[in-house]
Design an enzyme around this catalytic site. Structure first.
Site, PDB file in Angstrom:
ATOM      1  N   PRO A 104      -3.188 -26.352   5.303  1.00 26.28           N
ATOM      2  CA  PRO A 104      -2.840 -24.952   5.053  1.00 26.28           C
ATOM      3  C   PRO A 104      -3.551 -24.400   3.824  1.00 26.28           C
ATOM      4  O   PRO A 104      -3.671 -23.186   3.673  1.00 26.28           O
ATOM      5  CB  PRO A 104      -1.325 -24.958   4.846  1.00 26.28           C
ATOM      6  CG  PRO A 104      -0.937 -26.379   4.667  1.00 26.28           C
ATOM      7  CD  PRO A 104      -2.027 -27.247   5.227  1.00 26.28           C
ATOM      8  N   HIS A 133      -0.987 -12.041  -0.729  1.00 27.43           N
ATOM      9  CA  HIS A 133      -2.294 -12.147  -0.074  1.00 27.43           C
ATOM     10  C   HIS A 133      -2.871 -10.771   0.219  1.00 27.43           C
ATOM     11  O   HIS A 133      -2.153  -9.773   0.251  1.00 27.43           O
ATOM     12  CB  HIS A 133      -2.183 -12.923   1.236  1.00 27.43           C
ATOM     13  CG  HIS A 133      -2.070 -14.405   1.060  1.00 27.43           C
ATOM     14  ND1 HIS A 133      -0.877 -15.033   0.754  1.00 27.43           N
ATOM     15  CD2 HIS A 133      -3.006 -15.381   1.122  1.00 27.43           C
ATOM     16  CE1 HIS A 133      -1.090 -16.335   0.653  1.00 27.43           C
ATOM     17  NE2 HIS A 133      -2.375 -16.581   0.863  1.00 27.43           N
ATOM     18  N   LYS A 137      -4.469 -10.350   6.063  1.00 29.47           N
ATOM     19  CA  LYS A 137      -3.894 -11.629   6.525  1.00 29.47           C
ATOM     20  C   LYS A 137      -2.909 -11.366   7.658  1.00 29.47           C
ATOM     21  O   LYS A 137      -2.026 -10.510   7.534  1.00 29.47           O
ATOM     22  CB  LYS A 137      -3.191 -12.333   5.359  1.00 29.47           C
ATOM     23  CG  LYS A 137      -2.684 -13.721   5.705  1.00 29.47           C
ATOM     24  CD  LYS A 137      -2.240 -14.473   4.467  1.00 29.47           C
ATOM     25  CE  LYS A 137      -1.608 -15.817   4.820  1.00 29.47           C
ATOM     26  NZ  LYS A 137      -2.523 -16.712   5.554  1.00 29.47           N
TER      27      LYS A 137
HETATM   28  N1  LIG Z   1      -6.530 -23.428   4.832  1.00 24.09           N
HETATM   29  C1  LIG Z   1      -7.030 -22.656   3.863  1.00 24.09           C
HETATM   30  O1  LIG Z   1      -7.360 -23.115   2.744  1.00 24.09           O
HETATM   31  C2  LIG Z   1      -7.224 -21.185   4.153  1.00 24.09           C
HETATM   32  C3  LIG Z   1      -7.800 -20.337   3.200  1.00 24.09           C
HETATM   33  C4  LIG Z   1      -8.018 -19.002   3.539  1.00 24.09           C
HETATM   34  C5  LIG Z   1      -7.654 -18.543   4.806  1.00 24.09           C
HETATM   35  N2  LIG Z   1      -7.073 -19.388   5.694  1.00 24.09           N
HETATM   36  C6  LIG Z   1      -6.731 -18.996   7.066  1.00 24.09           C
HETATM   37  O2  LIG Z   1      -7.959 -18.968   7.816  1.00 24.09           O
HETATM   38  C7  LIG Z   1      -7.834 -18.053   8.913  1.00 24.09           C
HETATM   39  C8  LIG Z   1      -9.034 -17.114   8.904  1.00 24.09           C
HETATM   40  O3  LIG Z   1      -8.964 -16.267   7.761  1.00 24.09           O
HETATM   41  P1  LIG Z   1     -10.087 -15.165   7.491  1.00 24.09           P
HETATM   42  O4  LIG Z   1      -9.620 -14.396   6.317  1.00 24.09           O
HETATM   43  O5  LIG Z   1     -11.434 -15.794   7.486  1.00 24.09           O
HETATM   44  O6  LIG Z   1      -9.932 -14.264   8.838  1.00 24.09           O
HETATM   45  P2  LIG Z   1     -11.000 -13.282   9.462  1.00 24.09           P
HETATM   46  O7  LIG Z   1     -10.214 -12.328  10.325  1.00 24.09           O
HETATM   47  O8  LIG Z   1     -11.903 -12.729   8.421  1.00 24.09           O
HETATM   48  O9  LIG Z   1     -11.889 -14.237  10.415  1.00 24.09           O
HETATM   49  C9  LIG Z   1     -11.455 -14.763  11.631  1.00 24.09           C
HETATM   50  C10 LIG Z   1     -12.663 -14.821  12.556  1.00 24.09           C
HETATM   51  O10 LIG Z   1     -12.304 -15.559  13.746  1.00 24.09           O
HETATM   52  C11 LIG Z   1     -12.981 -14.948  14.833  1.00 24.09           C
HETATM   53  N3  LIG Z   1     -12.350 -15.410  16.074  1.00 24.09           N
HETATM   54  C12 LIG Z   1     -11.286 -14.879  16.729  1.00 24.09           C
HETATM   55  N4  LIG Z   1     -11.030 -15.594  17.846  1.00 24.09           N
HETATM   56  C13 LIG Z   1     -11.941 -16.601  17.890  1.00 24.09           C
HETATM   57  C14 LIG Z   1     -12.182 -17.676  18.804  1.00 24.09           C
HETATM   58  N5  LIG Z   1     -11.413 -17.854  19.895  1.00 24.09           N
HETATM   59  N6  LIG Z   1     -13.203 -18.522  18.551  1.00 24.09           N
HETATM   60  C15 LIG Z   1     -13.992 -18.358  17.452  1.00 24.09           C
HETATM   61  N7  LIG Z   1     -13.805 -17.352  16.544  1.00 24.09           N
HETATM   62  C16 LIG Z   1     -12.786 -16.489  16.773  1.00 24.09           C
HETATM   63  C17 LIG Z   1     -12.862 -13.462  14.556  1.00 24.09           C
HETATM   64  O11 LIG Z   1     -13.796 -12.699  15.298  1.00 24.09           O
HETATM   65  C18 LIG Z   1     -13.129 -13.431  13.036  1.00 24.09           C
HETATM   66  O12 LIG Z   1     -14.507 -13.261  12.760  1.00 24.09           O
HETATM   67  C19 LIG Z   1      -6.479 -17.367   8.727  1.00 24.09           C
HETATM   68  O13 LIG Z   1      -5.525 -18.012   9.543  1.00 24.09           O
HETATM   69  C20 LIG Z   1      -6.137 -17.615   7.257  1.00 24.09           C
HETATM   70  O14 LIG Z   1      -4.746 -17.632   6.997  1.00 24.09           O
HETATM   71  C21 LIG Z   1      -6.856 -20.693   5.380  1.00 24.09           C
END
Ligand SMILES: NC(=O)c1ccc[n+]([C@@H]2O[C@H](COP(=O)([O-])OP(=O)(O)OC[C@H]3O[C@@H](n4cnc5c(N)ncnc54)[C@H](O)[C@@H]3O)[C@@H](O)[C@H]2O)c1
Length: 231
Positions: A104, A133, A137
């Site tokens: 996470p 956040h 998000k």
């Molecule tokens: N674990 C961690 O350390 C951490 C840190 C930051 C964010 N996150 C999580 O990461 C996720 C992404 O965050 P973000 O800010 O980059 O979101 P974002 O909306 O900027 O990017 C998500 C991307 O996924 C793409 N996408 C949607 N469906 C898809 C599919 N089936 N296959 C491939 N790509 C697809 C979208 O087009 C988009 O470009 C969120 O769930 C967020 O909570 C986790």
């Protein structure tokens, strides 16, 4: 060289991960899957040994199952989905296993915050979590806050602390764990200033996911600390 494909490659995290993989001497970026780039995960799977998924709560599970069935290890950063079906996931040919690592939060400071909060929960009466956040998000509470609450409940043997979620432009990812007892409070706070903070953890996970002794593994702490050591 570890052949890495990124799902969600056009997103905020995915773009940063692509740059980090590109810059890692022991990795090769072999695919960028994202509907915004017109490339599906299925198209990039054949050339990959590890997929890194930073997509959406409603796509991460399906993506991970597709990876495991194709015998490709997967590192999942996406939050806000139930990973339970991954416990039963097996490769389509039923032979060698593909591993799943879910974290996470990949930032070392956040992992330490969770560890310190779990330790503090053993000694103080009550706690509440405030997570803040950016307003893009999709999930609330954050995966980090939910995991923190779970670890604190496990450590203290009580109910998980309540979580308050704030979504505002200008924020990246922040969390405060406030513990209260007679005549005193303790606040443990972590601030993510930039998404680069997650990259050392993501690259570590890519390097180690193939050697996990069990799968799925939840939490970067499993790669960083001896799980049998006291918090
Ligand atoms: N674990 C961690 O350390 C951490 C840190 C930051 C964010 N996150 C999580 O990461 C996720 C992404 O965050 P973000 O800010 O980059 O979101 P974002 O909306 O900027 O990017 C998500 C991307 O996924 C793409 N996408 C949607 N469906 C898809 C599919 N089936 N296959 C491939 N790509 C697809 C979208 O087009 C988009 O470009 C969120 O769930 C967020 O909570 C986790």
């Amino acid at each position: 060289m570890i052949r890495v494909a990124v799902a969600g490659a056009a997103g905020r995290m995915g773009e940063t991960v692509c740059a980090a993989v590109d810059g890692a001497e022991d990795m090769e970026l072999v695919g960028r899957a994202d509907p915004l780039l017109g490339t599906t995960l299925q198209e990039v799977l054949p050339g990959a040994e590890v997929v890194v998924d930073f997509t959406r709560p409603d796509t991460a599970l399906g993506n991970a199952l597709a990876c495991v069935r194709a015998r490709v290890h997967v590192v999942i950063g996406t939050t806000g989905f139930d990973p339970a079906p991954l416990r039963q996931a097996r490769p389509a040919d039923g032979h060698a296993r593909a591993n799943v690592l879910i974290a996470p939060n990949f930032a070392i400071g956040a992992v330490l915050m969770m560890r310190f909060a779990a330790e503090a929960a053993r000694h103080m009466q009550k706690a509440e979590i405030v997570e803040l956040h950016h307003d893009g998000k999709l999930d609330a509470p954050s995966g980090t806050a939910a995991r923190t609450a779970e670890l604190m409940a496990e450590a203290a043997g009580g109910p998980p602390p309540p979580i308050h979620s704030v979504r505002l432009p200008g924020l990246v990812a922040h969390q405060e764990v406030i513990l209260g007892d007679v005549g005193q409070t303790l606040t443990i706070r972590h601030d993510t200033i930039s998404r680069e903070s997650f990259m050392p953890g993501v690259l570590l996970a890519v390097r180690r996911v193939g050697t996990l002794q069990q799968s799925p593994v939840v939490g970067l702490e499993n790669l960083l600390f001896d799980p049998t050591a006291d918090a």
